[in-house]
Design a protein around this motif. Sequence first.
Motif, short mmCIF file in Angstrom:
data_model
loop_
_atom_site.label_atom_id
_atom_site.label_comp_id
_atom_site.label_asym_id
_atom_site.label_seq_id
_atom_site.Cartn_x
_atom_site.Cartn_y
_atom_site.Cartn_z
N UNK A 240 51.64 21.53 51.18
CA UNK A 240 52.03 21.89 49.81
C UNK A 240 51.85 20.76 48.81
N UNK A 241 51.21 19.66 49.22
CA UNK A 241 51.28 18.43 48.42
C UNK A 241 49.92 17.75 48.44
N UNK A 242 49.52 17.18 47.28
CA UNK A 242 48.21 16.52 47.19
C UNK A 242 48.27 15.30 46.29
N UNK A 243 47.68 14.20 46.78
CA UNK A 243 47.25 13.12 45.92
C UNK A 243 45.75 13.30 45.74
N UNK A 244 45.27 13.52 44.53
CA UNK A 244 43.85 13.85 44.35
C UNK A 244 42.94 12.63 44.47
N UNK A 245 41.65 12.90 44.55
CA UNK A 245 40.65 11.83 44.60
C UNK A 245 40.87 10.87 43.44
N UNK A 246 40.73 9.54 43.71
CA UNK A 246 41.10 8.60 42.64
C UNK A 246 40.13 7.42 42.47
N UNK A 247 39.02 7.39 43.19
CA UNK A 247 38.05 6.32 42.97
C UNK A 247 37.23 6.65 41.72
N UNK A 248 37.69 6.16 40.58
CA UNK A 248 37.02 6.46 39.33
C UNK A 248 37.24 7.88 38.86
N UNK A 249 38.14 8.59 39.49
CA UNK A 249 38.38 10.00 39.19
C UNK A 249 39.67 10.15 38.39
N UNK A 250 39.68 11.19 37.53
CA UNK A 250 40.86 11.46 36.69
C UNK A 250 41.16 12.95 36.79
N UNK A 251 42.06 13.30 37.69
CA UNK A 251 42.35 14.70 38.01
C UNK A 251 42.68 15.53 36.78
N UNK A 252 43.53 15.01 35.92
CA UNK A 252 44.02 15.79 34.77
C UNK A 252 43.02 15.85 33.62
N UNK A 253 42.06 14.92 33.60
CA UNK A 253 41.16 14.80 32.46
C UNK A 253 39.78 15.39 32.73
N UNK A 254 39.25 15.12 33.94
CA UNK A 254 37.88 15.56 34.23
C UNK A 254 37.73 17.07 34.10
N UNK A 255 38.79 17.79 34.47
CA UNK A 255 38.81 19.23 34.26
C UNK A 255 40.26 19.64 34.04
N UNK A 256 40.66 19.94 32.81
CA UNK A 256 42.04 20.33 32.54
C UNK A 256 42.52 21.50 33.39
N UNK A 257 41.56 22.30 33.90
CA UNK A 257 41.94 23.43 34.74
C UNK A 257 42.41 22.99 36.13
N UNK A 258 42.15 21.74 36.51
CA UNK A 258 42.62 21.25 37.80
C UNK A 258 44.13 21.42 37.93
N UNK A 259 44.85 20.93 36.94
CA UNK A 259 46.32 20.99 36.98
C UNK A 259 46.82 22.42 36.84
N UNK A 260 46.15 23.21 36.02
CA UNK A 260 46.53 24.61 35.84
C UNK A 260 46.41 25.36 37.17
N UNK A 261 45.30 25.12 37.85
CA UNK A 261 45.04 25.79 39.13
C UNK A 261 46.04 25.34 40.20
N UNK A 262 46.34 24.05 40.23
CA UNK A 262 47.33 23.55 41.19
C UNK A 262 48.66 24.24 40.99
N UNK A 263 49.06 24.39 39.73
CA UNK A 263 50.33 25.04 39.41
C UNK A 263 50.30 26.50 39.82
N UNK A 264 49.17 27.15 39.61
CA UNK A 264 49.05 28.55 39.98
C UNK A 264 49.20 28.73 41.49
N UNK A 265 48.53 27.87 42.24
CA UNK A 265 48.59 27.95 43.70
C UNK A 265 49.96 27.53 44.25
#
Length: 866
Positions: A240-265
């Motif tokens: 039920x838990x994730x730390x997203x990819x972080x080598x030069x990656x920005x989970x919340x910014x690269x695709x705003x739908x990332x966080x929306x989808x996480x919340x939905x799931x």
Amino acid sequence: MCSKIKTSYLILLLFLIGLSTNSYAINPEKYVVNQASNENFPLVSKGKIASIFLDDKDYGGVLKVTGHLENDLFKVSDLRPKRIKKIAEAEDFVVIIGTLGKSKIINELARQGKIDAKALQGKWEKFTTQIAENPFKGIKKALVIAGSDKRGTIYGIYDLSNQIGVSPWYFWADVPVKKQSELHVLPGIHSQGEPKVKYRGIFINDEAPALSGWAFEKFGGFNSKFYDKVFELILRMKGNYLWPAMWGRIFYVEDPQNAVLADEYGIVMGTSHHEPLTRAHAEWGKANGKWDFNSNSEALIQFWKDGIKRMGDKETIVTIGMRGDGDEPMTEGTAIDLLENIVKTQRNIIAEVTKKPAEETPQMWALYKEVQDYYDKGMIVPDDVTLLLCDDNWGNIRKLPELDAKQRKGGYGIYYHYDYVGGPRNYKWINTNQIERVWEQMDLAYQYGVNKIWIVNVGDIKPMEFPIEFFLDMAWNPEKFNAENLQDYYVNWAKENFGNQFTEEIAEILKLYTKYNARRKPELLDTKTYSIINYNEADQVVVDYQKLAEKANLINEKLQPEYKDAFYQLVLFPVLASSNLNELYIATAKNHLYAEQGNAIANQYAEKVKVLFEKDSLLTDYYHTKLSNGKWNHIMSQTHIGYDNWQQPDKNVIPKTKTIEISKNAESRISAKDSSKVETSINKNLDNVQGFVESDGYISIESKNYSKAINSDAVKWTVIPNLGKTDSGITIKPSNIQSIEISEQSPRLEYNVHFFSKGNVKVKAYFSPTINFKKGEGLKYGIGFDDEKPQIMNLNADSSEKAWAESVANNIKIITSTHEIEKVGNHVLKIYAIDSALVLQKIVIETEEGKVLESYLGPPQSFRKE
């Protein structure tokens, strides 16, 4: 039908279809069968499939995952269920899905007493799946999947998917779905209860160039299309838990739908141990100034405020604390006051932005590396914050709460590693994780009360499929796993993913390739790892890997064609590639040896090295370009050959070889026979001998082969089969005990041995490299022969960085004690338990100085006469 007859019928049915309570890796019971009966619910039968109903006001994630179930049913049966809008549309048989308190129809079924609301109310992530007879007009039977909350319902849906034969790895490892024309659900209430560990997750890390190359080619980056596959995978394994990819990656910014989808799931999001208040490390640019709270607090406070604002009300465990820029130590020495002030500031931000007390937002503080030193020296952590304890990045837990510690409201978690970038060497390429060691360490943590968060660094996700699923399965209920049933896990996982083909054989391959790989990380292998002159060690390593490769190739030839892609990913590639790499370094070592001797065989080995180096690239190329029609391009591109320091080489580098110039006449006179064999023989009268027998100046014993194990009321000696470099490990369980004072009644192991010589002997005890995880100077055991007073030995006496690096690189810690043997003959070596968590693998008794020859695995076990 009376209850007694019903019970007898169920027992008979279970017997006939050969089920057991531990048949499946994920599911403790199998409740979907292929036989129809009046008692069962016909999910798919005689060309028809039950329709599906759920309240469209239920959680969006429940609606989405119900769509996954519909797809799964179609894959299995070639029939697509109809999703009905109103219960009045239902006829005969219907699957009803919903969340108690959110779904009107589930609430109504509870009101009618068709399902037990008390079994779900107030529960965490629980589901029940059961048959309801005549629940509504026109419906003969309903299969009701009800959840206590969003994830509970989702787990119930995915549990049914797994029951009908859809592996969590259907996408991530191309595990095929077996066609079935009859699917019937057994009566009874099917549930896995509540998880024992509250948050269970993975950390995608060190993901370049492999996962990043694949994700950008496949999805255009780490966007919501990519994370849709990740979230689904986690939930199918009841994480039920994730730390997203972080080598030069920005989970919340690269695709705003990332966080929306996480919340939905319903995925609980976090950030890694050094990314506070939901802000990715890559978000901090040069324009923000220095990453320093003393000199740049204003910019940091605004940065963190923006992170909490962006989080909103999405389910998150907020990382607090601070490390230096780029996951480095923050300051020289300990900075307790500074860190406490930082955390106070961060909690004020959380309270200010969320407009509720900080303790109502879940928070986590990772005691990673030097931060643990601050904690040990008295750093105060708010009671509601979860303390995330860590391993040493090599699978050995550094810190656990003291047994008598006051209970914390926030509890404790563990951050574990299957992958790492750092000293003494990166390891990212292939799976080197024995589930036996994972079980032993995580069972230790659980027994010490660590049950709030379990998260594991999984690198690129692939090729860690097998240990990832084990970690999440164990996190759901650690109490269902023990040393004796780990073998069943291999078997059940093989059965589940390969359609019950060659199950025992595949299980054995999984068990042994991970054992062999765990001896030394591939990135640490070199020409000096295994001895090519002593104990036939190097040749035996090559032979053992080749046997696995032959078995895997034979299975691959006979497997049903649709399973071959999955088999290549999960079994064949790791076996062939690992076997090839070990043979490559051993061939290089032989080249060096024979070149120094002026032996022409050196040239043959030089050519062999070239062939093996090319084979490595060909295996990878097949993975990238041919396997699954090129679906997995880039995914195995972590470099692994040619390391000369902790950091990876830019590309694989062929080991250096030597060739010799030699005349044809001279070459023909040089023997091609390999000179690396060493034979051991015993030519003595053994009439009165008992136990392991001295020969060639030593006695070598695998730890499980004791003559006697003396237990106590409190602890029991437990063999952990397959754990370790050569055979098995042995330890005391349970682990959550105080130190034992040695006495005549002490729990101990006794090993009968026979000496032909007397005088000083050295006993080298080979232990798993467990770290001292509690207060005090180290983990201890006692040792002595016969009735001598036991010597107290400390596994952690040398706690230097150098000693630690050597022990994790070698994946063993050898502790030496010296004893006086006054007479030849039979003796008893006694190992006394003092502290828990010491895992003994092997014992080598050196009876003559210098007679134990240099090797990586130690001498093979000595002859035993009982």
